[in-house]
Design a protein around this motif. Structure first.
Motif, mmCIF file in Angstrom:
data_model
loop_
_atom_site.group_PDB
_atom_site.id
_atom_site.type_symbol
_atom_site.label_atom_id
_atom_site.label_comp_id
_atom_site.label_asym_id
_atom_site.label_seq_id
_atom_site.Cartn_x
_atom_site.Cartn_y
_atom_site.Cartn_z
ATOM 1 N N GLU A 9 27.090 18.356 27.206
ATOM 2 C CA GLU A 9 27.776 19.460 27.887
ATOM 3 C C GLU A 9 26.838 20.630 28.147
ATOM 4 O O GLU A 9 26.942 21.299 29.190
ATOM 5 C CB GLU A 9 28.970 19.918 27.053
ATOM 6 C CG GLU A 9 30.103 18.908 27.000
ATOM 7 C CD GLU A 9 31.230 19.342 26.093
ATOM 8 O OE1 GLU A 9 32.380 19.028 26.409
ATOM 9 O OE2 GLU A 9 30.944 20.003 25.069
ATOM 10 N N ARG B 47 28.320 10.990 35.062
ATOM 11 C CA ARG B 47 28.432 11.602 36.395
ATOM 12 C C ARG B 47 29.881 11.857 36.770
ATOM 13 O O ARG B 47 30.207 12.896 37.362
ATOM 14 C CB ARG B 47 27.782 10.693 37.436
ATOM 15 C CG ARG B 47 26.280 10.796 37.520
ATOM 16 C CD ARG B 47 25.800 9.975 38.702
ATOM 17 N NE ARG B 47 24.344 10.025 38.837
ATOM 18 C CZ ARG B 47 23.671 9.355 39.763
ATOM 19 N NH1 ARG B 47 24.334 8.588 40.621
ATOM 20 N NH2 ARG B 47 22.355 9.445 39.834
ATOM 21 N N GLU B 48 30.738 10.922 36.438
ATOM 22 C CA GLU B 48 32.151 11.089 36.769
ATOM 23 C C GLU B 48 32.784 12.202 35.946
ATOM 24 O O GLU B 48 33.631 12.952 36.452
ATOM 25 C CB GLU B 48 32.881 9.767 36.549
ATOM 26 C CG GLU B 48 32.472 8.678 37.540
ATOM 27 C CD GLU B 48 32.914 7.286 37.126
ATOM 28 O OE1 GLU B 48 33.711 7.181 36.166
ATOM 29 O OE2 GLU B 48 32.477 6.305 37.762
ATOM 30 N N GLN C 242 21.871 20.518 31.777
ATOM 31 C CA GLN C 242 22.075 20.480 33.217
ATOM 32 C C GLN C 242 21.358 19.302 33.857
ATOM 33 O O GLN C 242 21.845 18.692 34.798
ATOM 34 C CB GLN C 242 21.603 21.787 33.865
ATOM 35 C CG GLN C 242 21.860 21.875 35.363
ATOM 36 C CD GLN C 242 23.324 21.669 35.736
ATOM 37 O OE1 GLN C 242 24.217 22.153 35.042
ATOM 38 N NE2 GLN C 242 23.580 20.934 36.806
ATOM 39 N N THR C 243 20.177 18.974 33.326
ATOM 40 C CA THR C 243 19.418 17.826 33.837
ATOM 41 C C THR C 243 19.315 16.777 32.736
ATOM 42 O O THR C 243 18.904 17.073 31.612
ATOM 43 C CB THR C 243 18.009 18.240 34.290
ATOM 44 O OG1 THR C 243 17.350 18.938 33.218
ATOM 45 C CG2 THR C 243 18.083 19.159 35.504
ATOM 46 N N PHE D 151 31.010 14.764 34.498
ATOM 47 C CA PHE D 151 30.299 16.017 34.737
ATOM 48 C C PHE D 151 29.646 15.984 36.125
ATOM 49 O O PHE D 151 28.429 15.838 36.239
ATOM 50 C CB PHE D 151 29.231 16.240 33.667
ATOM 51 C CG PHE D 151 29.755 16.207 32.252
ATOM 52 C CD1 PHE D 151 30.461 17.277 31.728
ATOM 53 C CD2 PHE D 151 29.542 15.090 31.447
ATOM 54 C CE1 PHE D 151 30.944 17.248 30.421
ATOM 55 C CE2 PHE D 151 30.017 15.053 30.144
ATOM 56 C CZ PHE D 151 30.726 16.141 29.624
ATOM 57 N N PRO D 152 30.420 16.122 37.183
ATOM 58 C CA PRO D 152 29.876 15.967 38.538
ATOM 59 C C PRO D 152 28.845 17.012 38.934
ATOM 60 O O PRO D 152 28.096 16.790 39.889
ATOM 61 C CB PRO D 152 31.129 16.056 39.422
ATOM 62 C CG PRO D 152 32.135 16.800 38.597
ATOM 63 C CD PRO D 152 31.872 16.397 37.192
ATOM 64 N N ASN D 153 28.770 18.125 38.237
ATOM 65 C CA ASN D 153 27.824 19.181 38.595
ATOM 66 C C ASN D 153 26.473 19.051 37.894
ATOM 67 O O ASN D 153 25.562 19.842 38.145
ATOM 68 C CB ASN D 153 28.425 20.565 38.294
ATOM 69 C CG ASN D 153 29.645 20.856 39.145
ATOM 70 O OD1 ASN D 153 29.695 20.474 40.315
ATOM 71 N ND2 ASN D 153 30.635 21.513 38.558
ATOM 72 N N LYS D 154 26.341 18.056 37.037
ATOM 73 C CA LYS D 154 25.066 17.859 36.350
ATOM 74 C C LYS D 154 24.158 16.943 37.166
ATOM 75 O O LYS D 154 24.636 16.085 37.922
ATOM 76 C CB LYS D 154 25.287 17.268 34.961
ATOM 77 C CG LYS D 154 26.073 18.186 34.023
ATOM 78 C CD LYS D 154 26.141 17.612 32.628
ATOM 79 C CE LYS D 154 27.027 18.469 31.731
ATOM 80 N NZ LYS D 154 26.482 19.816 31.530
ATOM 81 N N GLU D 155 22.857 17.095 36.986
ATOM 82 C CA GLU D 155 21.872 16.231 37.650
ATOM 83 C C GLU D 155 21.505 15.116 36.680
ATOM 84 O O GLU D 155 20.762 15.330 35.724
ATOM 85 C CB GLU D 155 20.634 17.038 38.035
ATOM 86 C CG GLU D 155 19.551 16.240 38.737
ATOM 87 C CD GLU D 155 18.304 17.063 39.011
ATOM 88 O OE1 GLU D 155 17.192 16.560 38.725
ATOM 89 O OE2 GLU D 155 18.433 18.211 39.485
#
Length: 356
Positions: free
Chosen positions: A28, A57-58, A31-32, A60-64
Motif C-alpha cells: 500500500e 494491479r486490479e 508506488q512503484t 491498486f490501479p494507480n500504482k506502477e
C-alpha cells in the motif's frame, strides 16, 4: 484499513498472518513495484509473477507495477498464453529504482540473475517462496517448504488479504500449481494443493485450456528432439538410475530453443523401476550444462543439485555444471548411485554419443 474479511480467508498461523498484513502495508505504501521469478522461469515462476502482479494491479490501479523476466530472453513458448505474459520485461531493460521488489519462487539471490541489480536498487524487498534457503535475502520473507508451489502461497496471501482473484489471476496461479505438481502426479500433490486448485477453478481458472496450452500444443520440432532424448535413455545400478541428454547440436538441428526443453526430464522419469533420474542439456556454446533431477519416491535429489551449486525440492531439483555432457555424467551419476544405496564405483565409465 478495514481488516474484516469479505470472504472466508484461509486459516494461517498468527505469525504468518502478521507477516501477510505487514506485506500488504508495504504494498500500500509503495508506488512503484517490480515482481520477478527465478532465471530460466518455469510455469510456477511465471504464473506466480503474473498472478500476483495482475491481482495487485486490479486492487491498486494507480500504482506502477512491472512484471520482470530475470533473463534477457523470450518468454517460454508454452507459457505465452498466460494473461499478462506479453508485458513481461527483461530485468536488464528496467531502469527504475522501485519502492518495492517482490521475488517469487526463488530461494537465493543468485537465481534472480539480472533482476539482482533491481533488488539492490529497491527500497524494500519481499519474497514468496517454497524452496529451502541457505539464508534470506529479502526484508520480509514468506517461506513454506511444505507448500506445493509458490502459486499456493500467492493464492493464500491474496485470499487472506481479501484481494480479488479474477479469472486471469486464477489461470496464472493454476498454471503454476499444475506445472509444479506435474499435473498433480508428483509427491508434492498434497491435500492443500487440491483445495487451492478447487478455489482457483471456482474463481475462473480453466484447467482444460491450461492443459491444452502447456502439455498438448508441442511443436513437431520439439517432438523430434524428444524422440532423440528418448532414444538415448540409459540406466545404471540395475535400472534404479536413468539418464539422458540433449546436445546443443540437437536443439539446433531440430529447430528447438533452449526455453522449450523443460518437459524432457519427465520423459526420462517415466522409465519403470527408476528411482531417480537425470536429464542434461548443453547451454549453447558457453561450456555449461544444465541438469534436471527428479525422484519418483522418498529419495531427496536436492542435495545432489546443491553439491553443484543448484537447488530445489526433494523430488525435483536442478543445477548448472561447468563442463561437457560427459564430465557432468561422470560427476553426477556416482552421487545418484550412492543416493539409491548402490556403490558409486559400480557406475563405471559412461560412453555417450559423440558430439557432431
Amino acid at each position: 484499513m478495514d481488516k474484516i474479511p469479505l470472504v472466508p480467508a484461509p486459516e494461517v498461523p498468527p505469525e504468518r498472518a502478521d507477516a501477510y498484513w505487514g506485506i500488504l502495508e508495504v504494498i500500500e505504501d509503495a508506488q512503484t513495484i517490480a515482481i520477478s521469478g527465478h532465471t530460466s522461469p518455469d510455469g510456477d515462476a511465471l504464473g506466480s509473477t503474473l498472478g500476483l502482479g495482475l491481482a495487485l494491479r486490479e486492487r491498486f490501479p494507480n500504482k506502477e507495477i512491472t512484471f520482470l523476466m530475470a533473463d534477457d530472453a523470450p518468454v517460454p513458448r508454452i507459457y505465452r498464453f498466460l494473461p499478462g505474459a506479453e508485458e513481461l520485461v527483461p530485468a536488464v531493460r528496467y531502469a527504475e529504482d522501485p519502492d518495492l521488489f517482490i521475488s517469487v519462487d526463488c530461494p537465493v539471490l543468485e537465481r534472480l540473475e539480472d533482476a539482482r541489480e533491481v533488488v539492490q536498487r529497491s527500497r524494500f524487498v519481499v519474497s514468496f517462496d517454497h524452496h529451502p534457503a541457505r539464508e534470506e535475502f529479502a526484508d520480509s520473507s514468506i517461506r513454506r517448504v511444505d507448500a506445493a508451489s509458490a502459486s499456493v502461497l500467492i493464492e493464500e496471501f491474496l485470499s487472506f488479504c481479501t484481494i480479488s482473484i479474477s479469472p486471469d489471476v486464477a489461470n496464472c496461479l493454476f498454471c503454476g500449481l499444475v506445472t509444479d505438481t506435474g499435473r498433480f502426479q508428483y509427491q508434492n500433490a498434497d491435500p492443500e494443493s487440491f483445495v487451492v486448485a478447487s478455489r482457483l477453478v471456482a474463481a475462473g481458472a480453466e484447467p482444460s485450456r491450461i492443459s491444452l496450452e502447456v502439455y498438448q500444443s508441442q511443436r513437431i520440432e520439439y517432438l523430434h528432439l524428444e524422440s532423440i532424448v528418448m532414444g538415448r535413455i540409459r540406466t545404471v545400478v540395475n535400472g534404479r538410475v536413468a539418464f539422458s541428454y540433449a546436445r546443443a547440436e540437437d536443439l539446433e538441428g531440430c529447430g528447438v530453443s533452449q526455453d522449450e526443453c523443460d518437459g524432457l526430464v519427465d520423459i526420462v522419469r517415466s522409465v519403470g523401476g527408476v528411482e531417480v533420474c537425470l536429464f542434461l542439456k548443453e547451454c549453447g556454446c558457453d561450456g555449461k550444462v544444465r541438469g534436471n533431477l527428479r525422484s519418483k519416491g522418498p529419495l531427496d535429489v536436492s542435495g545432489v543439485a546443491a553439491s553443484f551449486g543448484g537447488g530445489g525440492h526433494a523430488a525435483a531439483a536442478g543445477f548448472t555444471y561447468e563442463g561437457t555432457i560427459e564430465e557432468t555424467l561422470a560427476a553426477a551419476l556416482p552421487m545418484l548411485a550412492e543416493l539409491v544405496g548402490a556403490d558409486p564405483a559400480s557406475v563405471g565409465p559412461i560412453s555417450v554419443d559423440p558430439a557432431l
